[in-house]
Design an enzyme around this catalytic site. Structure first.
Site, short mmCIF file in Angstrom:
data_model
loop_
_atom_site.label_atom_id
_atom_site.label_comp_id
_atom_site.label_asym_id
_atom_site.label_seq_id
_atom_site.Cartn_x
_atom_site.Cartn_y
_atom_site.Cartn_z
N TYR A 147 0.88 -1.22 -0.09
CA TYR A 147 0.04 0.17 -0.01
C TYR A 147 0.93 1.35 0.00
CZ TYR A 147 -3.11 3.60 1.63
OH TYR A 147 -4.18 4.80 1.72
N GLU A 235 -3.57 7.51 -3.91
CA GLU A 235 -3.54 6.23 -3.17
C GLU A 235 -3.51 5.16 -4.06
OE1 GLU A 235 -6.25 4.41 0.47
OE2 GLU A 235 -7.40 4.99 -1.40
#
Length: 432
Positions: A147, A235
């Site tokens: 991530y 993101e």
């Protein structure tokens, strides 16, 4: 919230911080909607490593695919502004908005079951969303998912980088269950992401060997994208390591600073509005903020705070707002006319309330706009107007001398009570 952003969090702080950052970020932007492939174009333009892809809208687009996109396996993904596509279904009975095939001759037979049909997922309306195109991309073998995120943070007066080797999951959940797997680094906006910082992130994300340098290069490329498009959030989930050791940004969510629209015209021109309320799209053309609701009282107000207070009072007196329409602090007569047209285009509207407090705005300008808009549109709905502030006496005289059946309210409470009564009377009259 200040002081919570540290490289190693305490358990409760991690979840609150990550959740709070996203919520705060959501309040800062106007949600520029880009489809998945459009985000990939932006990433590609800034040197971010992505899957090869091509867009398909009809059978002709598939003819050159074997040549333009010669890969071992293809993934076909319906393009809509909603998640859960893989588990969704179409209104024609076809299952799944994401399919994989090794045979290029099968691509259109899959795509034609998507294009022109509505895809229904947990994140769409019950009737689904129309698919106008599909993205055909190279299918990659993901060895590991991580991530990566960069976003603006007020507590740090600038951007912060958030990374976790536990990608492909809800990052807030990771912060709660495994806070040691979340790393947060404030970024000096002038210095940017340095080589040492990028390598440190790559190491924390557990990239090894030649993949570590590749990851560090991608971290710097993503920083270049973040600053290059004036993003407030970028993101990547997952930032994947493939079976060949490549580092690929598989999926991206990008939010943009709407104040930078003047210098990001190409980016904002990409916005997909086919899934938006056409009234919201029309309002945006005139710098008006419109949100449709399910009630029957149209609201024209200047200022978001006053708009919310107005809707609360309408509720208090038993009414239901049909919209939130904020004309802003520098509204002119033309914008008032456009606002009237948008509000009255809703067939559910039974009465309209204009509630303006003139600080920067001249009440006389609003009054003239209301009168001209009422005449030009041939408005047949009850109209209640409450004006206060700059030049209000002249404004009231303009309304009174217009000869139009405009109801002038003495204060906001009276205005809300009156418009609720007028909407009720109009509804009863239409029912007869």
């Amino acid at each position: 919230m200040a002081g919570l952003l540290k490289s190693t969090f305490q358990l409760s702080q991690s979840a609150q911080r990550l959740s709070g950052l996203k919520k705060m970020n959501a309040m800062q932007v106007r949600f520029l909607n880009l489809l998945e492939y459009q985000s990939k174009v932006l990433m590609q333009n800034h040197g971010v490593n992505i899957q090869k892809f091509k867009m398909v809208r009809n059978a002709d687009d598939v003819k050159t695919l074997p040549k333009d996109l010669a890969v071992d396996e293809y993934v076909i993904k319906a393009q809509i502004l909603a998640g859960g596509r893989g588990k969704g279904h179409f209104d024609n009975g076809f299952k799944g908005g994401v399919h994989i095939t090794k045979d290029p001759s099968q691509i259109w037979s899959l795509a034609e079951k998507m294009v022109g049909h509505k895809l229904i997922t947990k994140q769409t309306p019950p009737s689904g969303i129309l698919v106008n195109s599909v993205m055909v991309a190279e299918s990659i073998v993901i060895k590991r998912e991580t991530y990566f995120c960069i976003l603006m943070d007020r507590a740090n007066n600038g951007p912060v980088l958030i990374a976790s080797p536990a990608g492909g999951m809800d990052i807030e959940e990771v912060a709660v269950t495994s806070p040691h797997l979340v790393k947060t680094i404030p970024i000096d906006i002038l210095e940017g992401v340095t080589d040492d910082m990028a390598m440190s992130v790559a190491e924390f994300l557990e990239f090894n060997g030649s993949s570590r340098k590749k990851c560090a290069d991608q971290v710097k490329a993503l920083w270049s994208l973040f600053t290059g498009v004036d993003a407030v959030q970028l993101e990547i989930n997952p930032l994947a390591e493939t079976d060949t050791g490549d580092v690929v940004s598989v999926d991206a969510k990008i939010q943009f600073d709407d104040n930078a629209q003047f210098r990001q015209k190409d980016v904002f021109a990409m916005e997909d509005t086919t899934e938006s309320d056409p009234r919201e799209v029309e309002a945006a053309k005139y710098n008006l903020n419109y949100i449709g609701m399910s009630g029957d009282i149209g609201c024209l107000v200047n200022g978001a705070g006053l708009a919310m207070a107005t809707m609360d009072l309408i509720h208090l007196h038993g009414g239901q707002p049909a919209n939130f329409l904020d004309v802003g602090g520098s509204v002119n007569e033309s914008q008032v006319k456009q606002a009237f047209d948008i509000i009255s285009s809703d067939p559910n509207v039974k009465a309209i309330l204009v509630n303006v407090f003139g600080g920067i705005v001249n009440c006389a300008t609003i009054a003239t706009g209301v009168v001209n808009a009422t005449r030009a549109s041939g408005l047949k709905l009850p109209l209640v107007v409450r004006l206060e502030g700059t030049n209000v006496d002249a404004a009231k005289k303009i309304l009174q001398d217009s000869g139009l059946p405009i109801i002038q309210a003495k204060d906001l409470d009276h205005a809300a009570m009156t418009v609720v009564d007028q909407a009720s009377l109009k509804a009863k009259a239409q029912a007869c």
